[in-house]
Design a protein around this motif. Sequence first.
Motif, PDB file in Angstrom:
ATOM      1  N   ALA A 234       0.814  -1.224   0.000  1.00 20.08           N
ATOM      2  CA  ALA A 234       0.000   0.000   0.000  1.00 20.08           C
ATOM      3  C   ALA A 234       0.838   1.259   0.000  1.00 20.08           C
ATOM      4  O   ALA A 234       0.331   2.344   0.308  1.00 20.08           O
ATOM      5  CB  ALA A 234      -0.936  -0.015   1.218  1.00 20.08           C
ATOM      6  N   ARG A 235       2.120   1.152  -0.374  1.00 18.89           N
ATOM      7  CA  ARG A 235       2.992   2.314  -0.305  1.00 18.89           C
ATOM      8  C   ARG A 235       2.854   3.255  -1.492  1.00 18.89           C
ATOM      9  O   ARG A 235       3.382   4.357  -1.493  1.00 18.89           O
ATOM     10  CB  ARG A 235       4.448   1.856  -0.167  1.00 18.89           C
ATOM     11  N   GLY A 236       2.149   2.826  -2.558  1.00 18.10           N
ATOM     12  CA  GLY A 236       2.103   3.638  -3.767  1.00 18.10           C
ATOM     13  C   GLY A 236       0.868   4.507  -3.883  1.00 18.10           C
ATOM     14  O   GLY A 236      -0.073   4.403  -3.090  1.00 18.10           O
ATOM     15  N   ASP A 237       0.884   5.385  -4.883  1.00 17.66           N
ATOM     16  CA  ASP A 237      -0.303   6.175  -5.177  1.00 17.66           C
ATOM     17  C   ASP A 237      -0.733   6.047  -6.643  1.00 17.66           C
ATOM     18  O   ASP A 237      -1.800   6.508  -7.006  1.00 17.66           O
ATOM     19  CB  ASP A 237      -0.114   7.653  -4.808  1.00 17.66           C
ATOM     20  N   GLY A 265      -6.239   2.880  -2.163  1.00 22.72           N
ATOM     21  CA  GLY A 265      -7.002   3.589  -1.139  1.00 22.72           C
ATOM     22  C   GLY A 265      -7.903   4.661  -1.713  1.00 22.72           C
ATOM     23  O   GLY A 265      -8.295   4.624  -2.882  1.00 22.72           O
ATOM     24  N   SER A 266      -8.217   5.643  -0.874  1.00 26.88           N
ATOM     25  CA  SER A 266      -9.196   6.665  -1.262  1.00 26.88           C
ATOM     26  C   SER A 266      -8.615   7.770  -2.119  1.00 26.88           C
ATOM     27  O   SER A 266      -9.357   8.582  -2.676  1.00 26.88           O
ATOM     28  CB  SER A 266      -9.819   7.272  -0.001  1.00 26.88           C
ATOM     29  N   THR A 267      -7.279   7.824  -2.245  1.00 27.62           N
ATOM     30  CA  THR A 267      -6.668   8.944  -2.980  1.00 27.62           C
ATOM     31  C   THR A 267      -5.792   8.489  -4.149  1.00 27.62           C
ATOM     32  O   THR A 267      -5.289   9.332  -4.895  1.00 27.62           O
ATOM     33  CB  THR A 267      -5.807   9.798  -2.038  1.00 27.62           C
ATOM     34  N   GLY A 268      -5.583   7.190  -4.295  1.00 29.43           N
ATOM     35  CA  GLY A 268      -4.696   6.704  -5.344  1.00 29.43           C
ATOM     36  C   GLY A 268      -5.398   6.534  -6.680  1.00 29.43           C
ATOM     37  O   GLY A 268      -6.605   6.770  -6.817  1.00 29.43           O
ATOM     38  N   ALA A 311     -14.867  -3.393  -9.878  1.00 27.06           N
ATOM     39  CA  ALA A 311     -13.756  -3.412  -8.922  1.00 27.06           C
ATOM     40  C   ALA A 311     -13.771  -2.209  -7.986  1.00 27.06           C
ATOM     41  O   ALA A 311     -12.850  -2.034  -7.193  1.00 27.06           O
ATOM     42  CB  ALA A 311     -12.427  -3.457  -9.680  1.00 27.06           C
ATOM     43  N   GLY A 312     -14.816  -1.378  -8.084  1.00 34.41           N
ATOM     44  CA  GLY A 312     -14.898  -0.201  -7.226  1.00 34.41           C
ATOM     45  C   GLY A 312     -14.142   0.997  -7.750  1.00 34.41           C
ATOM     46  O   GLY A 312     -13.776   1.900  -6.983  1.00 34.41           O
ATOM     47  N   VAL A 331      -9.947   5.989 -10.948  1.00 32.39           N
ATOM     48  CA  VAL A 331      -9.921   6.534  -9.602  1.00 32.39           C
ATOM     49  C   VAL A 331     -10.994   5.825  -8.771  1.00 32.39           C
ATOM     50  O   VAL A 331     -11.870   5.152  -9.322  1.00 32.39           O
ATOM     51  CB  VAL A 331     -10.194   8.061  -9.611  1.00 32.39           C
ATOM     52  N   PRO A 332     -10.934   5.930  -7.418  1.00 33.23           N
ATOM     53  CA  PRO A 332     -11.978   5.323  -6.607  1.00 33.23           C
ATOM     54  C   PRO A 332     -13.355   5.786  -7.040  1.00 33.23           C
ATOM     55  O   PRO A 332     -13.564   6.966  -7.382  1.00 33.23           O
ATOM     56  CB  PRO A 332     -11.637   5.782  -5.194  1.00 33.23           C
ATOM     57  N   GLU A 333     -14.314   4.886  -7.027  1.00 34.62           N
ATOM     58  CA  GLU A 333     -15.648   5.176  -7.574  1.00 34.62           C
ATOM     59  C   GLU A 333     -16.300   6.361  -6.896  1.00 34.62           C
ATOM     60  O   GLU A 333     -17.082   7.090  -7.491  1.00 34.62           O
ATOM     61  CB  GLU A 333     -16.519   3.938  -7.436  1.00 34.62           C
ATOM     62  N   LYS A 334     -15.988   6.603  -5.624  1.00 30.16           N
ATOM     63  CA  LYS A 334     -16.644   7.661  -4.866  1.00 30.16           C
ATOM     64  C   LYS A 334     -15.990   9.027  -5.012  1.00 30.16           C
ATOM     65  O   LYS A 334     -16.428   9.972  -4.371  1.00 30.16           O
ATOM     66  CB  LYS A 334     -16.721   7.253  -3.393  1.00 30.16           C
TER      67      LYS A 334
END
Length: 335
Positions: A234-237, A265-268, A311-312, A331-334
């Motif tokens: 989880a270290r990447g963006d 995550g929420s910003t990657g 996949a969200g 990007v994240p769906e939200k």
Amino acid sequence: MSEHDDAVQSLWPLMDLVTPMALRVAATTNVADLLADGPLDAAALAERSGTDSDALARVLSHLAGQGVFVESTPGVFALNATAEQLRSDSPTGMRLWLDLEGFGGRMDLAFTELLHTVRTGEPSWQRVFGQPFWEYLADHASVGAAFDETMASGREFVLDAARGYAWPSTAHVVDVGGGTGALLASVLEENPDVRASLVDLPETVERGRKYLAERGVDERCTFDGQTFFDPLPARGDHYVLSSIVHDWPDAEAVEILRRCAEAAGSTGRVIVIESHTPEAGSFTEMNLRMLVLLGGRERTVDEYTELARRAGLRVAGVHTTPVDQLVLDCVPEKW
């Protein structure tokens, strides 16, 4: 010429298997390398290549008649511009793709059971070689290494993919299924402040560690030997899937995308790069190759968008590169 003869002539170029196999045999036996210093007769070529002189002469005579090699004197052969591409040091990398003892040639041999695929919908690789594709590569180290080398060949396409996305200077790019790191090396060379992680199976990652060290960029890269079906670091963006999603049927493709989404995550972001747009002339060929080898498929933008949704993820941008590779910015769906 009769209408019947015209019809036969239209099929003839499409039905020939002799020339394609002869070309692959010439590549596999390294004949072009042996002719690099000048013409040789079939006996000398056979002795140096470990082949039968009569059989080799027949193969090369046929290829000379097709414009590959020159036979200026019966039984004596030389290179021409076309045959030069079969040399091991040719920048085209064609010998690598044609070698029947390497990955490229085996990939083509899988098509000998295309009828099985058409009748069952199953990949024919396992029927030809006795194991599913990825298991075979894992159990046959030389072919696995050849696969990695083949995937890293084609400098133009690697550079095009690396330049196909505007990497932020602060980005940490995670190349998921990144092979030996050819794409990451180009990204790191073009963007001196970017950091990266290479994720692939352990043996491949070790080859990647050496490759990136040779390119002088390994100090900005971390290495993770694992499958991409397990939780990703989880270290990447920016999580990159370059020519990965098309390898898999829909269910597995969604799972790979979901693992990237979880790690981002929420910003990657998840960047999907595929080598064949639906408009490309090679799309239908590669679509068939993916089915025969792996059960995967080439997809349209709408189909990739649907996989991302499952996949969200949401596709925030789509563009093609100068050599018609497809880039989807997810990007994240939200968001």
